[in-house]
Design an enzyme around this catalytic site. Structure first.
Site, PDB file in Angstrom:
ATOM      1  CE1 TYR A 440       0.893   0.048   4.362  1.00 40.23           C
ATOM      2  CE2 TYR A 440      -1.396  -0.452   4.837  1.00 40.23           C
ATOM      3  CZ  TYR A 440      -0.113  -0.235   5.273  1.00 40.23           C
ATOM      4  OH  TYR A 440       0.162  -0.297   6.610  1.00 40.23           O
ATOM      5  CD  GLU A 441      -0.656   4.856   1.876  1.00 38.24           C
ATOM      6  OE1 GLU A 441      -0.825   5.654   0.939  1.00 38.24           O
ATOM      7  OE2 GLU A 441      -1.547   4.585   2.683  1.00 38.24           O
ATOM      8  N   GLY A 442       1.464   2.851  -2.677  1.00 37.01           N
ATOM      9  CA  GLY A 442       2.319   2.712  -3.853  1.00 37.01           C
ATOM     10  C   GLY A 442       3.177   1.479  -3.716  1.00 37.01           C
TER      11      GLY A 442
END
Length: 598
Positions: A440-442
């Site tokens: 997550y978050e890229g």
């Protein structure tokens, strides 16, 4: 079951002896956080982590969150009381300006305490973590009226926050999002759409949840240029701050996840919910990246914190578990077998985890300090240098430390053998929880592309060149020091490999972009090794200087630091050679097979 001990002494060593935290008392907030104050804050944070948060870690994993028929969500038993203690201690607003109810202390202090709390209970700490990211976005892009309306209650912890980006058809490519915003004519908007994977999207810890939602205003340009960011509260808030009626926001489901069960990861439905534009119209991506960049550093810290917690559990087990005899002769002859910590392969796992964890802690704290400088310094050149460091290191910290955090959770599980594979000993939870930080978050492949495609060439390569100079100057400054030679020689070799990889990209990636894509992941890890190596060089020098002067009762700690640093340089830094070799092969073989051949 695993226990946890916050590494306060190591944090203080990094702050006071390695990164020069005390040299910045000219910056706002730093004078209020003198070394003795910081030690007191870290000690209290450690108590909260060890005594309140950590005992709930397994509870959260086993119980998870429950969604009820009306869409409400109940968090695991004990989470509400722990969250209350966190808020009452003022931890939510540690680094938030005093005018909004915070303590106005440096982000560096916030990051140091954050490690302890995340190691103790990652799932629980995601609720305030998302809130702090939302606070940062409103601070950076909100109007004065919005700041006065939303921030005090969020800093108090009475209201929490989220970030809503992802949609069922739209992950990294935000230009595809379809959530829409229709003007109401009074300055507000009707927000409609569905978001997925929304951490802390619904829960019972706070009386209101302030969602930051990306949506497209009717008539806006296609793609990312037409995205706006909106404040969408779960419960309407009057101008005087009083809560009103429920907004048209609902939790449609809780995702069934591999880990972080104690955090409610929700499908969120917006059915003409009332929202308020945050920042400029069609400037939502810029505003959201304020939150995203802070989140990425926070996720890097999560990966590091999971690796630290897993390492501590493995050390405790290795000291106690009796199996076999040492290859060099019995070490506990009075017992039927030796503890497994005497075996080289167990030491390989433990030393690798320890070396990365201590280097990672130093890199995180240095980057947090650079964030403070970038936001607070009045010196334009100093600010620019700090901003360059932040931009360059954000994808490295997120990508490398989360990859290694998961790898180290698996290493710790391996130390336990079969006992690590069963739930009773708690190691499998670290593996399951740490896995999400790589995604997550890229996802980490995106972080690598960001580093190679955007951060490396930015401003003519200014940030990367400054980093290369820092490493080279450190090596040159200590070249004649025999004590430092084992460290500087290894670090200089790593730098040479990194510069060779950078030159190869310059020569081969522009005309053939697939070369950049094929090289990016190895380049990110190669960069990470050199960044960690520089931190180790600085830690070794600081430890040697302390031992040569007044060790102040820390001699054994400092000697262990030197041995661990040598392990990093001898056993881990040489991996730069393999990364360079893979980078230099280019993309031809990787991309040769047609899709139907897979």
């Amino acid at each position: 079951m695993p226990s946890y001990r916050a590494p306060v002494r190591d944090t203080l060593f990094v702050l006071n002896d390695v990164i020069g935290y005390g040299n910045h008392d000219n910056l706002p907030g730093f004078a209020d956080a003198s070394p003795d104050i910081i030690e007191a804050i870290l000690t209290e944070g450690a108590k909260l982590a060890e005594n309140v948060m950590q005992p709930l870690n397994r509870v959260g994993d086993q119980q998870g969150c429950t969604r009820h028929a009306d869409g409400s969500v109940t968090t695991p038993k004990g989470f509400d009381d722990a969250y209350r203690q966190y808020c009452e201690g003022g931890w939510m607003g540690l680094a938030v300006p005093a005018e909004f109810g915070g303590q106005g202390l440096p982000y560096t202090v916030h990051s140091a305490v954050g490690e302890y709390l995340v190691s103790a209970n990652m799932a629980l700490m995601m609720y305030p973590g998302l809130t702090q990211g939302a606070i940062a976005a409103i601070l950076a892009h909100g109007t004065d009226a919005q700041k006065r309306k939303w921030l005090p209650k969020m800093v108090e912890g009475a209201w929490t926050g989220t970030m809503n980006l992802t949609e069922p058809h739209c992950g990294t490519d935000l230009g595809l999002l379809t959530s829409k915003a229709v003007p109401n004519g009074d300055g507000s908007y009707k927000i409609s759409g569905q978001k997925i994977f929304i951490s802390a999207g619904e829960h019972d810890l706070s009386e209101n949840i302030i969602h930051l939602v990306l949506a497209r205003i009717e008539g806006a340009p296609a793609g990312v240029k037409g995205i706006s960011l909106f404040i969408v509260p779960k419960v309407a808030v009057d101008d005087d701050g009083a809560l009103g009626e429920s907004n048209a926001v609902s939790c449609g489901a809780i995702e069934e996840k591999m880990g972080i069960h104690g955090n409610a990861t929700c499908v969120m439905n917006y059915d003409e919910a009332t929202g308020y534009l945050l920042g400029e119209e069609n400037g939502g991506l810029k505003a959201m990246f304020t939150m995203m960049n802070e989140a990425r550093l926070g996720v890097g810290l999560q990966g590091h914190a999971m690796g630290e917690a897993a390492y501590q559990g493995a050390v405790d087990y290795a000291r106690e578990r009796l199996q076999g005899r040492s290859l060099s002769g019995p070490k506990a002859p009075e017992k039927k077998a030796d503890p497994i910590i005497v075996h080289p392969d167990i030491r390989r796992n433990l030393m690798s985890m320890r070396a990365f964890n201590e280097g990672g802690r130093a890199l995180i704290l240095l980057t947090a300090l650079k964030s403070d400088i970038a936001h607070l310094s009045e010196d334009a050149a100093e600010r620019q240098a700090a901003e360059d460091h932040l931009a360059l290191m954000t994808p490295v910290i997120k990508g490398v430390l989360t990859d290694k955090g998961f790898e180290h959770a698996v290493m710790a599980q391996q130390v336990f053998g079969g006992h690590g594979y069963v739930e009773e000993h708690g190691m499998s939870q670290f593996v399951r929880d740490a896995r999400i930080a790589m995604i997550y978050e890229g996802a980490n492949g995106i972080q690598a592309l960001d580093l190679v495609g955007r951060k490396l060439p930015a401003n003519g390569g200014r940030a990367a060149q400054a980093f290369f100079r820092d490493v080279a100057e450190f090596c040159e400054a200590h070249r004649a020091d025999e004590q430092m030679a084992p460290y500087t020689k290894a670090l200089k070799k790593g730098l040479n490999d990194l510069q060779a990889a950078s030159l190869w990209l310059m020569q081969n990636a522009v005309q053939k972009p697939d070369n950049a894509g094929a090289a990016s992941y190895d380049y990110m890890h190669l960069f990470g090794l050199v960044a960690l190596g520089l931190m180790w060089g600085r830690m070794i020098k600081a430890a040697q200087d302390r031992l040569a002067g007044d060790a102040d009762g820390d001699a054994s700690f400092l000697e262990a630091k030197i041995v661990t640093g040598r392990y990093f340089m001898e056993r881990i830094m040489p991996e730069t050679v393999a990364h360079l070799a893979r980078i230099s092969t280019g993309a031809d073989t990787m991309m040769a097979l047609p899709a139907e051949a897979f």
